[in-house]
Design a protein around this motif. Sequence first.
Motif, PDB file in Angstrom:
ATOM      1  N   PHE A  79      45.409  14.250  67.068  1.00  0.00           N
ATOM      2  CA  PHE A  79      44.948  14.481  68.442  1.00  0.00           C
ATOM      3  C   PHE A  79      43.798  15.479  68.480  1.00  0.00           C
ATOM      4  O   PHE A  79      43.720  16.394  67.662  1.00  0.00           O
ATOM      5  N   CYS A  80      42.928  15.291  69.460  1.00  0.00           N
ATOM      6  CA  CYS A  80      41.761  16.151  69.634  1.00  0.00           C
ATOM      7  C   CYS A  80      42.221  17.577  69.979  1.00  0.00           C
ATOM      8  O   CYS A  80      43.082  17.769  70.837  1.00  0.00           O
ATOM      9  N   THR A  81      41.616  18.560  69.313  1.00  0.00           N
ATOM     10  CA  THR A  81      42.001  19.945  69.578  1.00  0.00           C
ATOM     11  C   THR A  81      41.409  20.454  70.886  1.00  0.00           C
ATOM     12  O   THR A  81      41.815  21.490  71.397  1.00  0.00           O
ATOM     13  N   ALA A  82      40.415  19.720  71.451  1.00  0.00           N
ATOM     14  CA  ALA A  82      39.816  20.152  72.718  1.00  0.00           C
ATOM     15  C   ALA A  82      40.541  19.555  73.915  1.00  0.00           C
ATOM     16  O   ALA A  82      40.754  20.238  74.924  1.00  0.00           O
ATOM     17  N   CYS A  83      40.917  18.255  73.827  1.00  0.00           N
ATOM     18  CA  CYS A  83      41.476  17.618  75.028  1.00  0.00           C
ATOM     19  C   CYS A  83      42.792  16.879  74.766  1.00  0.00           C
ATOM     20  O   CYS A  83      43.350  16.282  75.680  1.00  0.00           O
ATOM     21  N   ALA A  84      43.278  16.920  73.547  1.00  0.00           N
ATOM     22  CA  ALA A  84      44.597  16.375  73.198  1.00  0.00           C
ATOM     23  C   ALA A  84      44.690  14.848  73.271  1.00  0.00           C
ATOM     24  O   ALA A  84      45.781  14.290  73.253  1.00  0.00           O
ATOM     25  N   ALA A 142      37.056  10.812  65.423  1.00  0.00           N
ATOM     26  CA  ALA A 142      36.401  11.024  66.713  1.00  0.00           C
ATOM     27  C   ALA A 142      37.448  10.975  67.824  1.00  0.00           C
ATOM     28  O   ALA A 142      38.385  10.176  67.770  1.00  0.00           O
ATOM     29  N   CYS A 143      37.260  11.805  68.818  1.00  0.00           N
ATOM     30  CA  CYS A 143      38.176  11.796  69.957  1.00  0.00           C
ATOM     31  C   CYS A 143      37.918  10.551  70.795  1.00  0.00           C
ATOM     32  O   CYS A 143      36.772  10.233  71.122  1.00  0.00           O
ATOM     33  N   SER A 144      39.005   9.851  71.139  1.00  0.00           N
ATOM     34  CA  SER A 144      38.881   8.617  71.908  1.00  0.00           C
ATOM     35  C   SER A 144      38.530   8.899  73.365  1.00  0.00           C
ATOM     36  O   SER A 144      38.178   7.998  74.112  1.00  0.00           O
ATOM     37  N   SER A 145      38.577  10.150  73.778  1.00  0.00           N
ATOM     38  CA  SER A 145      38.269  10.466  75.172  1.00  0.00           C
ATOM     39  C   SER A 145      36.965  11.267  75.302  1.00  0.00           C
ATOM     40  O   SER A 145      36.014  10.827  75.925  1.00  0.00           O
ATOM     41  N   CYS A 146      36.893  12.437  74.676  1.00  0.00           N
ATOM     42  CA  CYS A 146      35.701  13.284  74.872  1.00  0.00           C
ATOM     43  C   CYS A 146      34.657  13.076  73.774  1.00  0.00           C
ATOM     44  O   CYS A 146      33.551  13.611  73.867  1.00  0.00           O
ATOM     45  N   GLY A 147      34.976  12.307  72.710  1.00  0.00           N
ATOM     46  CA  GLY A 147      33.985  11.993  71.685  1.00  0.00           C
ATOM     47  C   GLY A 147      33.787  13.069  70.642  1.00  0.00           C
ATOM     48  O   GLY A 147      33.037  12.879  69.686  1.00  0.00           O
TER      49      GLY A 147
HETATM   50 ZN   LIG Z   1      38.782  15.197  72.977  1.00  0.00          ZN
END
Ligand SMILES: [Zn+2]
Length: 283
Positions: free
Chosen positions: A127-132, A145-150
Amino acid sequence: MGELPEVSSDCGPGPEAARVRDSEAKALAFVGSRLVLRETAQGLRLPTLDEVEAAFERERLEVGRVDVRVTLTRRQVHTFCFDDDEPLPAGYRCDGLRVAYHSLADDDFRAAGAARQIIEWRRTTRFCTACASPLVLADAHDALACSSCGRLHFPPISPAVIVLVQRGEQVLLGRSPRFQQGVYSTLAGFVEPGESLEECVHREIFEEVGVRVQRLRYFGSQPHPFPHSLMVGFVADWLEGSIRIDEDEIEDARWFHADDLPVLPHPMSIARALIEDFVRRVG
Ligand SMILES: [Zn+2]
Protein backbone atom coordinates in the motif's frame (compact mmCIF):
# COMPACT_ATOMS: atom_id res chain seq x y z
CA MET A 1 -6.14 5.54 -14.73
CA GLY A 2 -6.97 2.21 -16.41
CA GLU A 3 -7.95 -1.06 -14.87
CA LEU A 4 -5.49 -2.45 -12.34
CA PRO A 5 -3.60 -5.65 -13.04
CA GLU A 6 -4.67 -8.56 -10.90
CA VAL A 7 -2.42 -9.54 -8.04
CA SER A 8 -1.50 -13.09 -8.92
CA SER A 9 0.89 -14.29 -6.28
CA ASP A 10 1.91 -13.98 -2.67
CA CYS A 11 5.07 -12.19 -3.71
CA GLY A 12 3.53 -8.87 -4.68
CA PRO A 13 1.82 -7.36 -7.68
CA GLY A 14 1.60 -9.62 -10.71
CA PRO A 15 3.98 -10.31 -13.59
CA GLU A 16 4.74 -7.87 -16.34
CA ALA A 17 2.90 -8.67 -19.56
CA ALA A 18 5.84 -8.72 -21.96
CA ARG A 19 8.46 -11.36 -21.32
CA VAL A 20 11.26 -12.28 -23.64
CA ARG A 21 11.63 -16.01 -23.80
CA ASP A 22 15.12 -17.38 -23.45
CA SER A 23 14.83 -21.04 -22.54
CA GLU A 24 18.55 -21.47 -21.89
CA ALA A 25 18.42 -18.62 -19.41
CA LYS A 26 18.91 -19.50 -15.79
CA ALA A 27 15.88 -19.34 -13.57
CA LEU A 28 15.73 -18.16 -10.00
CA ALA A 29 13.02 -20.07 -8.19
CA PHE A 30 12.38 -19.59 -4.49
CA VAL A 31 10.38 -21.80 -2.17
CA GLY A 32 9.64 -19.37 0.62
CA SER A 33 13.02 -17.72 1.15
CA ARG A 34 15.04 -20.72 -0.08
CA LEU A 35 16.54 -20.98 -3.57
CA VAL A 36 15.77 -23.98 -5.81
CA LEU A 37 18.91 -25.74 -7.08
CA ARG A 38 19.30 -28.50 -9.66
CA GLU A 39 21.17 -31.57 -8.45
CA THR A 40 23.57 -32.88 -11.08
CA ALA A 41 26.51 -35.28 -11.16
CA GLN A 42 28.76 -32.22 -11.22
CA GLY A 43 27.10 -30.69 -8.16
CA LEU A 44 24.43 -28.08 -7.57
CA ARG A 45 23.60 -25.25 -9.98
CA LEU A 46 20.79 -22.91 -10.93
CA PRO A 47 18.18 -24.59 -13.15
CA THR A 48 17.40 -23.23 -16.61
CA LEU A 49 13.98 -21.82 -17.44
CA ASP A 50 13.28 -24.95 -19.53
CA GLU A 51 14.07 -27.19 -16.58
CA VAL A 52 11.87 -25.24 -14.20
CA GLU A 53 8.98 -25.22 -16.65
CA ALA A 54 9.32 -28.98 -17.14
CA ALA A 55 9.62 -29.73 -13.43
CA PHE A 56 6.78 -27.69 -11.93
CA GLU A 57 3.09 -27.90 -12.82
CA ARG A 58 2.03 -25.23 -15.32
CA GLU A 59 -0.62 -23.87 -12.98
CA ARG A 60 1.86 -23.56 -10.12
CA LEU A 61 4.34 -21.78 -12.39
CA GLU A 62 1.78 -19.15 -13.33
CA VAL A 63 0.96 -18.51 -9.68
CA GLY A 64 4.63 -18.32 -8.74
CA ARG A 65 5.98 -16.22 -11.62
CA VAL A 66 7.37 -12.88 -10.44
CA ASP A 67 9.86 -11.75 -13.06
CA VAL A 68 12.18 -9.11 -11.70
CA ARG A 69 14.87 -6.99 -13.26
CA VAL A 70 18.28 -7.51 -11.73
CA THR A 71 20.36 -4.45 -12.44
CA LEU A 72 23.74 -6.10 -12.12
CA THR A 73 22.96 -8.52 -14.96
CA ARG A 74 21.17 -5.76 -16.93
CA ARG A 75 18.41 -8.15 -17.85
CA GLN A 76 15.10 -9.54 -16.85
CA VAL A 77 15.53 -12.65 -14.76
CA HIS A 78 13.03 -15.49 -14.88
CA THR A 79 12.03 -15.58 -11.28
CA PHE A 80 9.47 -17.67 -9.43
CA CYS A 81 8.36 -17.58 -5.85
CA PHE A 82 6.41 -20.48 -4.39
CA ASP A 83 4.88 -20.97 -0.97
CA ASP A 84 6.95 -22.61 1.73
CA ASP A 85 5.11 -25.92 1.37
CA GLU A 86 5.57 -26.27 -2.42
CA PRO A 87 6.65 -29.88 -3.09
CA LEU A 88 10.03 -30.11 -4.85
CA PRO A 89 10.34 -32.27 -7.98
CA ALA A 90 12.93 -35.08 -7.96
CA GLY A 91 16.42 -33.88 -8.78
CA TYR A 92 15.94 -30.53 -7.06
CA ARG A 93 16.68 -29.21 -3.62
CA CYS A 94 16.38 -25.81 -2.03
CA ASP A 95 18.77 -24.00 0.27
CA GLY A 96 18.83 -20.69 2.08
CA LEU A 97 21.00 -18.14 0.28
CA ARG A 98 23.80 -18.40 2.83
CA VAL A 99 24.08 -22.13 2.12
CA ALA A 100 23.46 -21.78 -1.64
CA TYR A 101 26.42 -19.40 -1.75
CA HIS A 102 28.75 -22.41 -1.63
CA SER A 103 27.20 -23.91 -4.80
CA LEU A 104 26.87 -20.82 -6.99
CA ALA A 105 29.11 -18.70 -9.17
CA ASP A 106 29.49 -15.17 -7.82
CA ASP A 107 27.24 -13.59 -10.48
CA ASP A 108 24.49 -16.16 -9.90
CA PHE A 109 24.66 -15.66 -6.16
CA ARG A 110 24.46 -11.90 -6.47
CA ALA A 111 21.55 -12.13 -8.92
CA ALA A 112 19.76 -14.45 -6.48
CA GLY A 113 20.37 -12.01 -3.62
CA ALA A 114 19.07 -9.07 -5.64
CA ALA A 115 16.00 -10.99 -6.79
CA ARG A 116 15.26 -12.17 -3.25
CA GLN A 117 15.50 -8.60 -2.00
CA ILE A 118 13.07 -7.27 -4.62
CA ILE A 119 10.64 -10.16 -4.15
CA GLU A 120 10.59 -9.68 -0.39
CA TRP A 121 10.08 -5.95 -0.78
CA ARG A 122 7.16 -6.46 -3.18
CA ARG A 123 5.65 -9.05 -0.85
CA THR A 124 5.72 -6.71 2.12
CA THR A 125 4.95 -3.42 0.33
CA ARG A 126 1.32 -3.48 -0.72
CA PHE A 127 0.00 0.00 0.00
CA CYS A 128 1.02 3.58 -0.72
CA THR A 129 2.64 5.26 2.28
CA ALA A 130 1.05 8.60 1.30
CA CYS A 131 -2.58 7.62 0.69
CA ALA A 132 -2.87 3.93 1.63
CA SER A 133 -4.18 2.83 -1.79
CA PRO A 134 -2.96 -0.48 -3.29
CA LEU A 135 0.34 -0.48 -5.22
CA VAL A 136 0.83 -1.99 -8.66
CA LEU A 137 3.96 -2.66 -10.71
CA ALA A 138 5.23 0.53 -12.34
CA ASP A 139 6.37 0.61 -15.95
CA ALA A 140 10.06 0.97 -15.17
CA HIS A 141 12.87 0.45 -12.70
CA ASP A 142 11.13 -2.27 -10.70
CA ALA A 143 9.26 0.45 -8.88
CA LEU A 144 5.75 0.12 -7.54
CA ALA A 145 3.22 2.83 -8.35
CA CYS A 146 0.24 3.94 -6.31
CA SER A 147 -3.01 3.06 -8.05
CA SER A 148 -4.59 6.26 -6.76
CA CYS A 149 -2.10 9.14 -6.35
CA GLY A 150 0.57 7.76 -8.74
CA ARG A 151 3.40 8.13 -6.25
CA LEU A 152 6.34 5.85 -7.11
CA HIS A 153 7.89 3.56 -4.49
CA PHE A 154 11.40 2.15 -4.97
CA PRO A 155 13.11 -0.79 -3.28
CA PRO A 156 14.82 0.54 -0.14
CA ILE A 157 18.57 0.35 0.35
CA SER A 158 19.93 0.99 3.83
CA PRO A 159 23.62 1.95 4.01
CA ALA A 160 25.62 0.56 6.90
CA VAL A 161 29.31 0.81 7.71
CA ILE A 162 31.40 -2.19 8.64
CA VAL A 163 34.79 -1.50 10.15
CA LEU A 164 37.96 -3.43 10.84
CA VAL A 165 39.77 -1.68 13.69
CA GLN A 166 43.44 -2.50 13.79
CA ARG A 167 46.14 -1.98 16.45
CA GLY A 168 49.45 -3.25 15.13
CA GLU A 169 49.04 -6.98 14.61
CA GLN A 170 45.80 -7.07 16.57
CA VAL A 171 42.25 -6.66 15.34
CA LEU A 172 39.17 -5.63 17.31
CA LEU A 173 36.30 -8.09 16.81
CA GLY A 174 32.99 -8.38 18.62
CA ARG A 175 30.12 -10.79 18.81
CA SER A 176 26.39 -10.24 18.88
CA PRO A 177 24.06 -12.65 20.70
CA ARG A 178 22.60 -13.42 17.24
CA PHE A 179 25.90 -14.89 15.96
CA GLN A 180 26.57 -18.60 15.81
CA GLN A 181 28.55 -19.94 18.73
CA GLY A 182 32.14 -18.75 18.88
CA VAL A 183 31.90 -16.38 15.90
CA TYR A 184 33.44 -12.91 16.21
CA SER A 185 33.22 -10.28 13.49
CA THR A 186 34.06 -6.73 12.55
CA LEU A 187 31.81 -4.02 14.00
CA ALA A 188 28.95 -2.60 11.94
CA GLY A 189 26.07 -0.18 12.19
CA PHE A 190 23.49 1.67 10.14
CA VAL A 191 24.05 5.20 8.87
CA GLU A 192 21.72 7.73 10.47
CA PRO A 193 19.99 10.63 8.68
CA GLY A 194 22.35 13.56 8.06
CA GLU A 195 25.45 11.52 8.84
CA SER A 196 28.43 10.89 6.53
CA LEU A 197 29.89 7.39 6.28
CA GLU A 198 33.01 8.58 8.11
CA GLU A 199 31.00 10.13 10.94
CA CYS A 200 29.05 6.91 11.21
CA VAL A 201 32.27 4.91 11.59
CA HIS A 202 33.48 7.10 14.46
CA ARG A 203 30.09 7.10 16.21
CA GLU A 204 29.40 3.38 15.86
CA ILE A 205 32.83 2.28 17.05
CA PHE A 206 32.72 4.59 20.03
CA GLU A 207 29.14 3.60 20.95
CA GLU A 208 29.72 -0.13 20.62
CA VAL A 209 33.18 -0.57 22.14
CA GLY A 210 34.22 2.82 23.58
CA VAL A 211 37.36 3.31 21.52
CA ARG A 212 38.39 6.15 19.21
CA VAL A 213 39.79 5.45 15.76
CA GLN A 214 41.79 7.35 13.14
CA ARG A 215 43.06 7.04 9.54
CA LEU A 216 39.93 5.62 7.93
CA ARG A 217 40.56 3.83 4.62
CA TYR A 218 37.78 2.77 2.29
CA PHE A 219 37.89 -1.00 1.71
CA GLY A 220 34.96 -1.85 -0.56
CA SER A 221 31.23 -2.42 -0.39
CA GLN A 222 28.81 -5.31 -0.57
CA PRO A 223 25.05 -5.47 -1.03
CA HIS A 224 23.58 -7.53 1.78
CA PRO A 225 20.07 -8.71 0.91
CA PHE A 226 19.00 -9.62 4.45
CA PRO A 227 16.86 -7.66 3.97
CA HIS A 228 18.23 -4.61 2.10
CA SER A 229 21.53 -3.24 3.40
CA LEU A 230 24.51 -1.91 1.53
CA MET A 231 27.57 -2.64 3.64
CA VAL A 232 30.36 -0.08 3.19
CA GLY A 233 33.65 -1.43 4.48
CA PHE A 234 36.44 0.57 6.14
CA VAL A 235 39.74 -0.15 7.82
CA ALA A 236 40.64 2.14 10.73
CA ASP A 237 43.51 2.37 13.19
CA TRP A 238 42.94 2.39 16.93
CA LEU A 239 43.63 5.85 18.39
CA GLU A 240 42.76 5.67 22.09
CA GLY A 241 40.56 4.03 24.69
CA SER A 242 40.08 0.54 26.06
CA ILE A 243 37.18 -1.74 25.25
CA ARG A 244 33.90 -0.91 27.00
CA ILE A 245 31.05 -2.71 25.29
CA ASP A 246 27.49 -1.53 24.77
CA GLU A 247 25.67 -4.55 26.17
CA ASP A 248 22.47 -3.74 24.27
CA GLU A 249 24.33 -4.28 20.98
CA ILE A 250 27.06 -6.83 21.56
CA GLU A 251 27.93 -9.42 24.19
CA ASP A 252 31.71 -9.39 23.87
CA ALA A 253 34.53 -7.62 22.04
CA ARG A 254 38.25 -8.31 22.21
CA TRP A 255 41.57 -7.70 20.54
CA PHE A 256 42.72 -10.77 18.65
CA HIS A 257 46.21 -11.32 17.30
CA ALA A 258 46.39 -12.16 13.59
CA ASP A 259 47.86 -15.57 14.54
CA ASP A 260 45.12 -16.39 17.02
CA LEU A 261 41.74 -15.57 15.50
CA PRO A 262 38.36 -16.89 16.69
CA VAL A 263 35.72 -18.54 14.47
CA LEU A 264 35.23 -16.09 11.60
CA PRO A 265 32.02 -14.98 9.85
CA HIS A 266 30.66 -16.56 6.67
CA PRO A 267 33.08 -16.61 3.67
CA MET A 268 30.61 -14.63 1.54
CA SER A 269 30.64 -11.68 3.93
CA ILE A 270 32.58 -8.46 3.56
CA ALA A 271 33.48 -8.92 7.24
CA ARG A 272 35.41 -12.06 6.30
CA ALA A 273 37.10 -10.25 3.40
CA LEU A 274 38.17 -7.44 5.76
CA ILE A 275 39.67 -9.91 8.24
CA GLU A 276 41.45 -11.95 5.55
CA ASP A 277 42.88 -8.74 4.10
CA PHE A 278 44.13 -7.78 7.57
CA VAL A 279 45.84 -11.17 8.03
CA ARG A 280 47.54 -10.83 4.63
CA ARG A 281 48.75 -7.34 5.44
CA VAL A 282 50.25 -8.11 8.84
CA GLY A 283 51.37 -11.65 7.95
ZN1 LIG B 1 -0.94 6.98 -3.08
